[in-house]
Motif scaffolding. Structure first.
Motif, mmCIF file in Angstrom:
data_model
loop_
_atom_site.group_PDB
_atom_site.id
_atom_site.type_symbol
_atom_site.label_atom_id
_atom_site.label_comp_id
_atom_site.label_asym_id
_atom_site.label_seq_id
_atom_site.Cartn_x
_atom_site.Cartn_y
_atom_site.Cartn_z
ATOM 1 N N LEU A 140 0.898 -1.254 -0.046
ATOM 2 C CA LEU A 140 0.071 0.027 -0.140
ATOM 3 C C LEU A 140 0.754 1.161 0.071
ATOM 4 C CD1 LEU A 140 -3.093 0.625 -0.168
ATOM 5 C CD2 LEU A 140 -2.897 1.011 2.230
ATOM 6 N N VAL A 141 1.721 1.170 0.661
ATOM 7 C CA VAL A 141 2.775 2.460 0.599
ATOM 8 C C VAL A 141 3.517 2.464 -0.543
ATOM 9 C CG1 VAL A 141 5.315 3.292 1.453
ATOM 10 C CG2 VAL A 141 3.429 2.482 3.173
ATOM 11 N N SER A 142 3.996 1.492 -1.301
ATOM 12 C CA SER A 142 4.594 1.736 -2.648
ATOM 13 C C SER A 142 3.273 2.356 -3.414
ATOM 14 C CB SER A 142 4.950 0.237 -3.164
ATOM 15 O OG SER A 142 6.260 -0.033 -2.502
ATOM 16 N N ALA A 143 2.341 1.630 -3.626
ATOM 17 C CA ALA A 143 1.185 2.041 -4.478
ATOM 18 C C ALA A 143 0.732 3.595 -4.138
ATOM 19 C CB ALA A 143 -0.190 1.225 -4.086
ATOM 20 N N THR A 144 0.729 4.065 -2.708
ATOM 21 C CA THR A 144 0.570 5.317 -2.484
ATOM 22 C C THR A 144 1.384 6.325 -3.154
ATOM 23 O OG1 THR A 144 -0.622 4.782 -0.701
ATOM 24 C CG2 THR A 144 0.154 6.930 -0.532
ATOM 25 N N LEU A 145 2.893 6.090 -2.996
ATOM 26 C CA LEU A 145 3.951 7.006 -3.451
ATOM 27 C C LEU A 145 3.800 6.818 -4.758
ATOM 28 C CD1 LEU A 145 6.754 5.869 -0.942
ATOM 29 C CD2 LEU A 145 5.203 7.906 -0.780
ATOM 30 N N LEU A 146 3.746 5.737 -5.663
ATOM 31 C CA LEU A 146 3.312 5.910 -7.362
ATOM 32 C C LEU A 146 2.186 6.821 -7.431
ATOM 33 C CD1 LEU A 146 4.268 4.878 -10.018
ATOM 34 C CD2 LEU A 146 2.549 2.854 -9.295
ATOM 35 N N ALA A 147 1.237 6.593 -6.789
ATOM 36 C CA ALA A 147 0.091 7.479 -6.999
ATOM 37 C C ALA A 147 0.156 8.911 -7.051
ATOM 38 C CB ALA A 147 -1.378 6.945 -6.359
ATOM 39 N N LEU A 148 1.134 9.159 -5.881
ATOM 40 C CA LEU A 148 1.310 10.672 -5.751
ATOM 41 C C LEU A 148 2.257 11.475 -6.904
ATOM 42 C CD1 LEU A 148 1.633 10.610 -1.859
ATOM 43 C CD2 LEU A 148 -0.342 11.367 -3.073
ATOM 44 N N ALA A 149 2.927 10.164 -7.333
ATOM 45 C CA ALA A 149 3.855 10.745 -8.494
ATOM 46 C C ALA A 149 3.352 10.904 -9.853
ATOM 47 C CB ALA A 149 5.247 9.789 -8.532
ATOM 48 N N LEU A 150 2.413 10.257 -9.897
ATOM 49 C CA LEU A 150 1.509 10.165 -11.424
ATOM 50 C C LEU A 150 0.828 11.086 -11.675
ATOM 51 C CD1 LEU A 150 0.390 6.305 -11.613
ATOM 52 C CD2 LEU A 150 2.247 7.316 -13.032
ATOM 53 N N PRO A 151 0.598 11.706 -12.773
ATOM 54 C CA PRO A 151 -0.311 12.891 -13.234
ATOM 55 C C PRO A 151 -1.482 12.726 -12.752
ATOM 56 C CG PRO A 151 1.277 12.139 -14.891
ATOM 57 C CD PRO A 151 1.320 11.339 -14.009
ATOM 58 N N ALA A 152 -2.343 13.599 -12.127
ATOM 59 C CA ALA A 152 -3.810 13.497 -11.840
ATOM 60 C C ALA A 152 -4.558 13.427 -13.173
ATOM 61 C CB ALA A 152 -4.117 14.685 -11.015
ATOM 62 N N TYR A 153 -5.432 12.648 -13.127
ATOM 63 C CA TYR A 153 -6.409 12.360 -14.350
ATOM 64 C C TYR A 153 -5.877 11.660 -15.310
ATOM 65 C CZ TYR A 153 -8.875 16.030 -11.870
ATOM 66 O OH TYR A 153 -9.554 16.738 -10.961
ATOM 67 N N CYS A 154 -4.586 10.869 -15.344
ATOM 68 C CA CYS A 154 -4.199 9.963 -15.960
ATOM 69 C C CYS A 154 -5.106 8.895 -16.396
ATOM 70 C CB CYS A 154 -2.745 9.650 -15.702
ATOM 71 S SG CYS A 154 -2.744 8.678 -14.360
ATOM 72 N N PRO A 155 -4.943 8.314 -17.487
ATOM 73 C CA PRO A 155 -5.896 7.356 -17.796
ATOM 74 C C PRO A 155 -5.884 5.943 -16.991
ATOM 75 C CG PRO A 155 -4.852 7.771 -19.954
ATOM 76 C CD PRO A 155 -4.184 8.581 -18.595
ATOM 77 N N TRP A 156 -7.029 5.296 -16.668
ATOM 78 C CA TRP A 156 -7.031 4.277 -15.712
ATOM 79 C C TRP A 156 -5.949 3.155 -15.785
ATOM 80 C CZ3 TRP A 156 -8.345 -0.708 -16.731
ATOM 81 C CH2 TRP A 156 -8.707 -0.680 -18.003
ATOM 82 N N TRP A 157 -5.934 2.825 -17.127
ATOM 83 C CA TRP A 157 -5.053 1.841 -17.402
ATOM 84 C C TRP A 157 -3.516 2.041 -17.195
ATOM 85 C CZ3 TRP A 157 -1.618 3.319 -20.998
ATOM 86 C CH2 TRP A 157 -2.212 4.481 -21.603
ATOM 87 N N LEU A 158 -3.380 3.339 -17.443
ATOM 88 C CA LEU A 158 -1.919 3.625 -16.882
ATOM 89 C C LEU A 158 -1.555 3.457 -15.473
ATOM 90 C CD1 LEU A 158 0.274 6.468 -18.572
ATOM 91 C CD2 LEU A 158 0.253 6.180 -16.051
ATOM 92 N N THR A 159 -2.422 4.012 -14.868
ATOM 93 C CA THR A 159 -2.299 3.907 -13.274
ATOM 94 C C THR A 159 -2.093 2.257 -12.851
ATOM 95 O OG1 THR A 159 -3.614 5.841 -12.806
ATOM 96 C CG2 THR A 159 -3.264 4.574 -10.897
ATOM 97 N N VAL A 160 -3.049 1.412 -13.426
ATOM 98 C CA VAL A 160 -3.186 0.078 -13.095
ATOM 99 C C VAL A 160 -1.851 -0.486 -13.660
ATOM 100 C CG1 VAL A 160 -4.254 -2.114 -13.826
ATOM 101 C CG2 VAL A 160 -5.859 0.132 -13.146
ATOM 102 N N THR A 161 -1.390 -0.160 -14.693
ATOM 103 C CA THR A 161 -0.168 -0.685 -15.321
ATOM 104 C C THR A 161 1.073 -0.342 -14.533
ATOM 105 O OG1 THR A 161 -0.893 -0.725 -17.505
ATOM 106 C CG2 THR A 161 1.312 -1.047 -17.435
#
Length: 328
Positions: free
Chosen positions: A73-94
């Motif tokens: 969950l920590v890795s996922a959180t830090l990754l999500a905070l680094a990604l652009p907001a509103y990027c496509p759902w498949w990019l976040t999942v990938t």
């Protein structure tokens, strides 16, 4: 005398503190970028937990305590905070799936990964989908319904919804002085990127909390910030059109504070000895400046961390040899 906590409990407590420390930065990101940040967090967290459970089942290992230790969950959180907001759902999942598969379980799971999982997932999607990873929203984003429609591809982003970041504008600038950029370019704020300067201050507050809680030592974050400050000061030539930005600009723009307190402090892929941690952080700070200034990407935290992960064994050997010389 109280008995020491089991390793699993210590890890779980540390992960809870890290998640708590991200809260100021999360709130700042939500304020400036809107619901897209929350959608990133939700998609990344669910994907990471699902991949973690699936891999543990395939490896015929019990789901607990690994699924509940908080590391995924920590890795996922830090990754999500680094990604652009509103990027496509498949990019976040990938990105989240790659972070867990190639950054963690490929090497044996918790405690075995040589690379930072969050930064590995980020770097993979950055190389694979550069256009989507450069689509950063303007401050304050859009509403929840519009955000859902954009994330899931049901609506095209409105005109002027996204623009260049301050690091993008500075890297491509050829004619305007720094003062003119701050006065006229909407990507620039008071002393850093518009909005991102306050987001960096929020992550700094969370990082200081983790230092106070002794979740990690000061060596890696101070090494990174000091190195970035020194090299940007040495290369700073004022406010001319060929300027690469002031030390203050580099400290409070991009993912600097997130990187310094939440990324370079990752205990498994980072260095262990105090001197090695200091050199690890210093190397990350230097590489961040070089990539921002002369590289092909505006912010280089992910690549800087991954490159320094490769150098950890050499840093450990150097620190160990230096300690032996001091004892003889």
């Amino acid at each position: 005398m109280p008995l020491p906590e089991p390793m699993d409990e210590r890890l779980q407590q540390a992960m809870k503190r890290v998640l708590l420390a991200t809260l100021p930065g999360v709130l700042a990101l939500l304020w400036f970028h809107g619901w897209g940040v929350a959608l990133n967090l939700l998609l990344s967290g669910l994907t990471a937990l699902a991949v973690e459970a699936l891999v543990l089942r395939v490896r015929r290992r019990p789901l607990m305590p690994e699924l509940s230790d908080g590391s995924a969950l920590v890795s996922a959180t830090l990754l999500a905070l680094a990604l652009p907001a509103y990027c496509p759902w498949w990019l976040t999942v990938t990105a989240a799936a790659c972070a867990l598969l190639f950054g963690k379980h490929l090497w044996g799971g918790v405690g075995s990964n040589p690379f930072n999982p969050a930064m590995l997932g980020y770097a993979l999607v950055l190389v694979a989908f550069p256009a989507h990873m450069s689509h950063w929203p303007a401050p304050h984003g859009v509403g929840l319904l519009e955000g859902l429609q954009q994330v899931f591809g049901m609506q095209t982003a409105p005109d002027a919804w996204a623009g260049a970041t301050a690091l993008d504008s500075l890297r491509t600038n050829r004619s305007l002085t720094i003062d003119e950029l701050f006065a006229n370019d909407p990507a620039f704020g008071r002393f850093g990127g518009r909005g991102i300067e306050w987001i960096n201050l929020a992550f700094l507050a969370g990082g200081l909390f983790l230092l106070q809680q002794r979740v990690f030592s000061w060596h890696a974050p101070i090494g990174m910030l000091a190195s970035l400050f020194i090299v940007s000061l040495l290369c700073w030539n004022g406010s001319g059109s060929d300027s690469h930005g002031s030390p203050l600009f580099h400290l409070f723009t991009g993912a600097t504070m997130l990187g310094a307190f939440f990324i370079v402090t990752e205990p498994v892929s980072g260095a262990k000895a105090a001197l090695a941690r200091l050199l690890f952080g210093a190397g990350v700070g230097l590489l961040v400046y070089l990539i921002r200034t002369w590289g092909g990407y505006p912010d280089g935290v992910a690549f800087a961390v991954l490159l320094m992960n490769l150098g950890v064994p050499a840093l450990e050997r150097f620190a160990e040899a230096r300690q032996r010389r001091q004892l003889t």
